[in-house]
Motif scaffolding. Structure first.
Motif, PDB file in Angstrom:
ATOM      1  N   SER A  14      31.030  45.182  48.556  1.00 37.19           N
ATOM      2  CA  SER A  14      32.223  44.335  48.598  1.00 37.19           C
ATOM      3  C   SER A  14      33.478  45.165  48.801  1.00 37.19           C
ATOM      4  O   SER A  14      34.333  44.811  49.621  1.00 37.19           O
ATOM      5  CB  SER A  14      32.358  43.535  47.302  1.00 37.19           C
ATOM      6  OG  SER A  14      31.304  42.624  47.176  1.00 37.19           O
ATOM      7  N   ARG A  15      33.577  46.266  48.069  1.00 37.05           N
ATOM      8  CA  ARG A  15      34.752  47.137  48.227  1.00 37.05           C
ATOM      9  C   ARG A  15      34.848  47.667  49.648  1.00 37.05           C
ATOM     10  O   ARG A  15      35.913  47.661  50.260  1.00 37.05           O
ATOM     11  CB  ARG A  15      34.699  48.311  47.236  1.00 37.05           C
ATOM     12  CG  ARG A  15      34.926  47.937  45.802  1.00 37.05           C
ATOM     13  CD  ARG A  15      35.235  49.133  44.908  1.00 37.05           C
ATOM     14  NE  ARG A  15      34.693  50.400  45.309  1.00 37.05           N
ATOM     15  CZ  ARG A  15      33.570  50.956  44.846  1.00 37.05           C
ATOM     16  NH1 ARG A  15      32.844  50.319  43.935  1.00 37.05           N
ATOM     17  NH2 ARG A  15      33.170  52.141  45.275  1.00 37.05           N
ATOM     18  N   LEU A 119      41.035  39.315  44.661  1.00 37.52           N
ATOM     19  CA  LEU A 119      41.225  38.845  43.290  1.00 37.52           C
ATOM     20  C   LEU A 119      39.908  38.835  42.511  1.00 37.52           C
ATOM     21  O   LEU A 119      39.874  39.198  41.326  1.00 37.52           O
ATOM     22  CB  LEU A 119      41.881  37.467  43.291  1.00 37.52           C
ATOM     23  CG  LEU A 119      43.324  37.438  43.810  1.00 37.52           C
ATOM     24  CD1 LEU A 119      43.846  36.009  43.869  1.00 37.52           C
ATOM     25  CD2 LEU A 119      44.231  38.322  42.973  1.00 37.52           C
ATOM     26  N   VAL A 120      38.820  38.456  43.165  1.00 37.47           N
ATOM     27  CA  VAL A 120      37.509  38.519  42.515  1.00 37.47           C
ATOM     28  C   VAL A 120      37.164  39.962  42.172  1.00 37.47           C
ATOM     29  O   VAL A 120      36.669  40.262  41.079  1.00 37.47           O
ATOM     30  CB  VAL A 120      36.409  37.881  43.400  1.00 37.47           C
ATOM     31  CG1 VAL A 120      35.021  38.169  42.854  1.00 37.47           C
ATOM     32  CG2 VAL A 120      36.635  36.389  43.528  1.00 37.47           C
ATOM     33  N   LEU A 121      37.448  40.880  43.083  1.00 33.06           N
ATOM     34  CA  LEU A 121      37.198  42.294  42.829  1.00 33.06           C
ATOM     35  C   LEU A 121      38.051  42.793  41.660  1.00 33.06           C
ATOM     36  O   LEU A 121      37.581  43.572  40.825  1.00 33.06           O
ATOM     37  CB  LEU A 121      37.482  43.112  44.087  1.00 33.06           C
ATOM     38  CG  LEU A 121      37.176  44.602  44.024  1.00 33.06           C
ATOM     39  CD1 LEU A 121      35.694  44.853  43.735  1.00 33.06           C
ATOM     40  CD2 LEU A 121      37.594  45.278  45.318  1.00 33.06           C
ATOM     41  N   SER A 124      36.264  41.486  38.530  1.00 34.08           N
ATOM     42  CA  SER A 124      34.914  42.020  38.297  1.00 34.08           C
ATOM     43  C   SER A 124      34.904  43.523  38.095  1.00 34.08           C
ATOM     44  O   SER A 124      33.993  44.059  37.472  1.00 34.08           O
ATOM     45  CB  SER A 124      33.993  41.652  39.464  1.00 34.08           C
ATOM     46  OG  SER A 124      34.426  42.292  40.642  1.00 34.08           O
ATOM     47  N   GLY A 125      35.895  44.219  38.642  1.00 33.49           N
ATOM     48  CA  GLY A 125      35.918  45.677  38.560  1.00 33.49           C
ATOM     49  C   GLY A 125      35.107  46.292  39.683  1.00 33.49           C
ATOM     50  O   GLY A 125      34.411  45.598  40.415  1.00 33.49           O
ATOM     51  N   PRO A 126      35.183  47.607  39.829  1.00 32.00           N
ATOM     52  CA  PRO A 126      34.574  48.287  40.971  1.00 32.00           C
ATOM     53  C   PRO A 126      33.082  48.535  40.842  1.00 32.00           C
ATOM     54  O   PRO A 126      32.421  48.831  41.827  1.00 32.00           O
ATOM     55  CB  PRO A 126      35.315  49.610  41.016  1.00 32.00           C
ATOM     56  CG  PRO A 126      35.621  49.878  39.587  1.00 32.00           C
ATOM     57  CD  PRO A 126      35.937  48.528  39.000  1.00 32.00           C
TER      58      PRO A 126
END
Length: 141
Positions: A14-15, A119-121, A124-126
């Protein structure tokens, strides 16, 4: 947590997927700086020279940091806000007609979708495969 979906590899993916466009575009703006300033002028961005520098720093700099998982949550929020602001500056579909209007409309709302991903990231964090996790020595970074 869903045991079927591998959380940390998906957060890494995702990142990388969220930031790929920013890194590529930021690099293009840096290597073609004169064209970037001309584009900023054409779109009506405030202070085109300064806007170009800010765009490069945000897109390339923050994009790389989030891709690496450094300061992920606060930078993801900043990039979400930046993405919404740039929708209004660079994709003002209401000033176009015909197919150009539709194209700008798609890009305008694409920016909002990308902002949602950031915003979801941020929430949730990395994940474990990140600089944040290494610095915290925490699996849930």
């Amino acid at each position: 947590m869903n045991p079927i979906l591998p959380r940390d590899p998906l957060l890494l993916a995702s990142r990388l997927l969220l930031t790929m466009l920013y890194v590529f575009m930021g690099w293009g703006k840096l290597t073609g700086f004169a064209s970037t300033v001309a584009y900023m002028t054409a779109t009506g961005a405030p202070l085109p020279y300064l806007s170009s520098i800010v765009a490069i720093l945000v897109e390339l700099g923050l994009g790389l940091l989030i891709a690496l998982g450094a300061l992920t949550s606060p930078l993801a929020i900043i990039l979400a806000l930046y993405t919404i602001v740039t929708a209004f500056i660079g994709h003002h579909y209401w000033t176009f007609s015909s197919m150009e209007r539709y194209d700008m409309w798609v890009h305008f709302y694409k920016n909002f979708s990308i902002a949602g991903g950031f915003l979801v990231l941020a929430v949730s964090g990395p994940g474990r495969f990140s600089i944040d996790a290494l610095l915290k020595n925490d699996d849930r970074a």
